[in-house]
Design a protein around this motif. Structure first.
Motif, mmCIF file in Angstrom:
data_model
loop_
_atom_site.group_PDB
_atom_site.id
_atom_site.type_symbol
_atom_site.label_atom_id
_atom_site.label_comp_id
_atom_site.label_asym_id
_atom_site.label_seq_id
_atom_site.Cartn_x
_atom_site.Cartn_y
_atom_site.Cartn_z
ATOM 1 N N VAL A 157 21.075 41.218 -12.231
ATOM 2 C CA VAL A 157 21.238 42.661 -12.064
ATOM 3 C C VAL A 157 22.153 43.211 -13.148
ATOM 4 O O VAL A 157 22.957 42.483 -13.720
ATOM 5 C CB VAL A 157 21.838 43.037 -10.685
ATOM 6 C CG1 VAL A 157 20.914 42.645 -9.561
ATOM 7 C CG2 VAL A 157 23.196 42.433 -10.490
ATOM 8 N N ASP A 158 22.012 44.483 -13.411
ATOM 9 C CA ASP A 158 22.877 45.168 -14.354
ATOM 10 C C ASP A 158 23.634 46.225 -13.565
ATOM 11 O O ASP A 158 23.087 47.265 -13.217
ATOM 12 C CB ASP A 158 22.059 45.808 -15.472
ATOM 13 C CG ASP A 158 22.923 46.455 -16.526
ATOM 14 O OD1 ASP A 158 24.129 46.134 -16.591
ATOM 15 O OD2 ASP A 158 22.409 47.285 -17.297
ATOM 16 N N LEU A 159 24.876 45.907 -13.242
ATOM 17 C CA LEU A 159 25.709 46.814 -12.456
ATOM 18 C C LEU A 159 26.893 47.274 -13.299
ATOM 19 O O LEU A 159 27.279 46.595 -14.251
ATOM 20 C CB LEU A 159 26.245 46.095 -11.210
ATOM 21 C CG LEU A 159 25.214 45.671 -10.176
ATOM 22 C CD1 LEU A 159 25.870 44.807 -9.108
ATOM 23 C CD2 LEU A 159 24.572 46.889 -9.537
ATOM 24 N N PRO A 160 27.487 48.404 -12.937
ATOM 25 C CA PRO A 160 28.709 48.823 -13.637
ATOM 26 C C PRO A 160 29.798 47.753 -13.489
ATOM 27 O O PRO A 160 29.891 47.086 -12.457
ATOM 28 C CB PRO A 160 29.121 50.105 -12.900
ATOM 29 C CG PRO A 160 27.882 50.582 -12.218
ATOM 30 C CD PRO A 160 27.080 49.354 -11.908
ATOM 31 N N ASP A 161 30.607 47.621 -14.527
ATOM 32 C CA ASP A 161 31.653 46.595 -14.537
ATOM 33 C C ASP A 161 32.566 46.693 -13.319
ATOM 34 O O ASP A 161 32.960 45.667 -12.759
ATOM 35 C CB ASP A 161 32.495 46.704 -15.809
ATOM 36 C CG ASP A 161 31.736 46.269 -17.050
ATOM 37 O OD1 ASP A 161 30.546 45.904 -16.928
ATOM 38 O OD2 ASP A 161 32.334 46.296 -18.141
ATOM 39 N N ASP A 162 32.897 47.910 -12.890
ATOM 40 C CA ASP A 162 33.810 48.054 -11.761
ATOM 41 C C ASP A 162 33.215 47.525 -10.459
ATOM 42 O O ASP A 162 33.942 47.144 -9.552
ATOM 43 C CB ASP A 162 34.271 49.500 -11.598
ATOM 44 C CG ASP A 162 33.138 50.454 -11.272
ATOM 45 O OD1 ASP A 162 32.050 50.312 -11.850
ATOM 46 O OD2 ASP A 162 33.359 51.360 -10.439
ATOM 47 N N LYS A 163 31.900 47.467 -10.372
ATOM 48 C CA LYS A 163 31.246 46.918 -9.180
ATOM 49 C C LYS A 163 31.276 45.386 -9.188
ATOM 50 O O LYS A 163 31.261 44.754 -8.146
ATOM 51 C CB LYS A 163 29.788 47.380 -9.091
ATOM 52 C CG LYS A 163 29.631 48.864 -8.989
ATOM 53 C CD LYS A 163 30.154 49.376 -7.674
ATOM 54 C CE LYS A 163 29.920 50.868 -7.572
ATOM 55 N NZ LYS A 163 30.628 51.493 -6.506
ATOM 56 N N LEU A 164 31.324 44.808 -10.390
ATOM 57 C CA LEU A 164 31.325 43.349 -10.510
ATOM 58 C C LEU A 164 32.734 42.761 -10.559
ATOM 59 O O LEU A 164 32.904 41.560 -10.350
ATOM 60 C CB LEU A 164 30.550 42.925 -11.754
ATOM 61 C CG LEU A 164 29.044 43.124 -11.676
ATOM 62 C CD1 LEU A 164 28.393 42.776 -13.007
ATOM 63 C CD2 LEU A 164 28.441 42.282 -10.570
ATOM 64 N N GLN A 165 33.739 43.582 -10.826
ATOM 65 C CA GLN A 165 35.109 43.074 -10.956
ATOM 66 C C GLN A 165 35.580 42.288 -9.729
ATOM 67 O O GLN A 165 36.171 41.225 -9.892
ATOM 68 C CB GLN A 165 36.090 44.204 -11.268
ATOM 69 C CG GLN A 165 36.096 44.624 -12.717
ATOM 70 C CD GLN A 165 36.478 43.515 -13.672
ATOM 71 O OE1 GLN A 165 37.032 42.486 -13.316
ATOM 72 N NE2 GLN A 165 36.159 43.716 -14.929
ATOM 73 N N PRO A 166 35.335 42.762 -8.499
ATOM 74 C CA PRO A 166 35.792 41.969 -7.338
ATOM 75 C C PRO A 166 35.124 40.596 -7.272
ATOM 76 O O PRO A 166 35.759 39.600 -6.925
ATOM 77 C CB PRO A 166 35.392 42.827 -6.131
ATOM 78 C CG PRO A 166 35.247 44.203 -6.668
ATOM 79 C CD PRO A 166 34.791 44.052 -8.081
ATOM 80 N N LEU A 167 33.859 40.540 -7.627
ATOM 81 C CA LEU A 167 33.135 39.272 -7.633
ATOM 82 C C LEU A 167 33.699 38.343 -8.703
ATOM 83 O O LEU A 167 33.962 37.170 -8.454
ATOM 84 C CB LEU A 167 31.646 39.535 -7.865
ATOM 85 C CG LEU A 167 30.690 38.389 -7.650
ATOM 86 C CD1 LEU A 167 30.762 37.858 -6.224
ATOM 87 C CD2 LEU A 167 29.272 38.815 -7.973
ATOM 88 N N VAL A 168 33.920 38.880 -9.896
ATOM 89 C CA VAL A 168 34.490 38.097 -10.998
ATOM 90 C C VAL A 168 35.889 37.600 -10.629
ATOM 91 O O VAL A 168 36.219 36.432 -10.855
ATOM 92 C CB VAL A 168 34.513 38.922 -12.310
ATOM 93 C CG1 VAL A 168 35.353 38.237 -13.379
ATOM 94 C CG2 VAL A 168 33.096 39.156 -12.808
ATOM 95 N N ALA A 169 36.700 38.467 -10.027
ATOM 96 C CA ALA A 169 38.051 38.069 -9.628
ATOM 97 C C ALA A 169 38.009 36.950 -8.592
ATOM 98 O O ALA A 169 38.789 35.999 -8.664
ATOM 99 C CB ALA A 169 38.810 39.277 -9.073
ATOM 100 N N GLY A 170 37.090 37.047 -7.652
ATOM 101 C CA GLY A 170 36.937 36.000 -6.641
ATOM 102 C C GLY A 170 36.517 34.676 -7.245
ATOM 103 O O GLY A 170 37.005 33.610 -6.859
ATOM 104 N N ILE A 171 35.604 34.737 -8.202
ATOM 105 C CA ILE A 171 35.135 33.520 -8.878
ATOM 106 C C ILE A 171 36.288 32.879 -9.653
ATOM 107 O O ILE A 171 36.502 31.671 -9.585
ATOM 108 C CB ILE A 171 33.941 33.832 -9.804
ATOM 109 C CG1 ILE A 171 32.729 34.232 -8.968
ATOM 110 C CG2 ILE A 171 33.616 32.646 -10.707
ATOM 111 C CD1 ILE A 171 31.583 34.826 -9.773
#
Length: 76
Positions: free
Chosen positions: A42-56
């Motif tokens: 998916v191509d989502l705005p960075d702010d939508k993916l930040q929580p996922l990236v932080a969790g990873i």
């Protein structure tokens, strides 16, 4: 892909993929947002993916610390 996914489960899934593939892990370390977008398809705005990236990142760091602690146990 369903945008309403279970974040915790998705973090577990992606961490497992990253730990199994050193090249993918290296790519994640250099460009986490782009790598996660590619893994999710998916191509989502960075702010939508930040929580996922932080969790990873947190999960990977915890796994790394756990591995180092196991190594320390062997010294004693």
């Amino acid at each position: 892909m369903d945008i309403n996914f279970d974040v915790k489960a998705k973090i577990e899934e992606l961490v497992e993929k990253l730990q199994k593939d050193p090249a993918l892990l290296k790519r994640f370390q250099s460009d986490p947002i782009q790598t996660v977008e590619g893994l999710l398809g998916v191509d989502l705005p960075d702010d939508k993916l930040q929580p996922l990236v932080a969790g990873i990142k947190a999960k990977l760091a915890a796994a790394d610390i756990g591995g180092k602690l196991e190594g320390l146990k062997k010294l004693f």
